[in-house]
Design a protein around this motif. Sequence first.
Motif, mmCIF file in Angstrom:
data_model
loop_
_atom_site.group_PDB
_atom_site.id
_atom_site.type_symbol
_atom_site.label_atom_id
_atom_site.label_comp_id
_atom_site.label_asym_id
_atom_site.label_seq_id
_atom_site.Cartn_x
_atom_site.Cartn_y
_atom_site.Cartn_z
ATOM 1 N N LYS A 7 11.838 37.374 -22.220
ATOM 2 C CA LYS A 7 13.252 37.006 -22.314
ATOM 3 C C LYS A 7 14.065 38.199 -22.778
ATOM 4 O O LYS A 7 15.122 38.504 -22.220
ATOM 5 C CB LYS A 7 13.433 35.828 -23.262
ATOM 6 N N SER A 8 13.582 38.909 -23.786
ATOM 7 C CA SER A 8 14.266 40.093 -24.295
ATOM 8 C C SER A 8 14.324 41.186 -23.235
ATOM 9 O O SER A 8 15.369 41.821 -23.031
ATOM 10 C CB SER A 8 13.550 40.604 -25.539
ATOM 11 N N SER A 10 14.191 40.783 -20.010
ATOM 12 C CA SER A 10 15.091 40.317 -18.955
ATOM 13 C C SER A 10 16.548 40.520 -19.343
ATOM 14 O O SER A 10 17.367 40.985 -18.529
ATOM 15 C CB SER A 10 14.821 38.845 -18.659
ATOM 16 N N GLU A 11 16.895 40.215 -20.577
ATOM 17 C CA GLU A 11 18.270 40.391 -21.045
ATOM 18 C C GLU A 11 18.669 41.867 -21.072
ATOM 19 O O GLU A 11 19.780 42.222 -20.687
ATOM 20 C CB GLU A 11 18.431 39.778 -22.432
ATOM 21 N N GLN A 12 17.743 42.714 -21.534
ATOM 22 C CA GLN A 12 18.024 44.149 -21.579
ATOM 23 C C GLN A 12 18.199 44.723 -20.168
ATOM 24 O O GLN A 12 19.078 45.556 -19.929
ATOM 25 C CB GLN A 12 16.911 44.886 -22.319
ATOM 26 N N GLU A 14 19.126 43.067 -17.469
ATOM 27 C CA GLU A 14 20.385 42.546 -16.923
ATOM 28 C C GLU A 14 21.579 43.312 -17.488
ATOM 29 O O GLU A 14 22.498 43.673 -16.764
ATOM 30 C CB GLU A 14 20.510 41.061 -17.252
ATOM 31 N N LYS A 15 21.529 43.593 -18.793
ATOM 32 C CA LYS A 15 22.620 44.322 -19.436
ATOM 33 C C LYS A 15 22.716 45.764 -18.919
ATOM 34 O O LYS A 15 23.803 46.274 -18.674
ATOM 35 C CB LYS A 15 22.415 44.319 -20.951
#
Length: 115
Positions: A7-8, A10-12, A14-15
């Motif tokens: 999850k982390s 994926s968020e990084q 995407e950002k």
Amino acid sequence: MYTEMFKSFSEQTEKSLAPYVKFNKLFTKNVEELTELQLAAVRAYSDLGLSQLKAISEIKDLQSLTSFQSQQLENLTNLSKQLVDDSNKFSALAQGFKTEVEELVAENVKQVTPA
């Protein structure tokens, strides 16, 4: 544990890819507008050329030749107006794209630069 890590990650990801996504959308929009302008210009110039060919084919005597020649000045005026208008549209589109890219770059620099 792994769920949180993915999850982390994926968020990084995407950002970090968000600016590329924004640029690609901006570029795609610009290409679409440019294509529409070019198609409209080609259509207008083709119509003018075809109308000229039809007018030439209607010349049968001296009077129709004179009429055709008198119409040429108006056609040239319309063509020059069309060329100026098209160049202004292309220029405005390019300037708008440049401005939007500069805003995108400034926004990304602001995010990256420490306060």
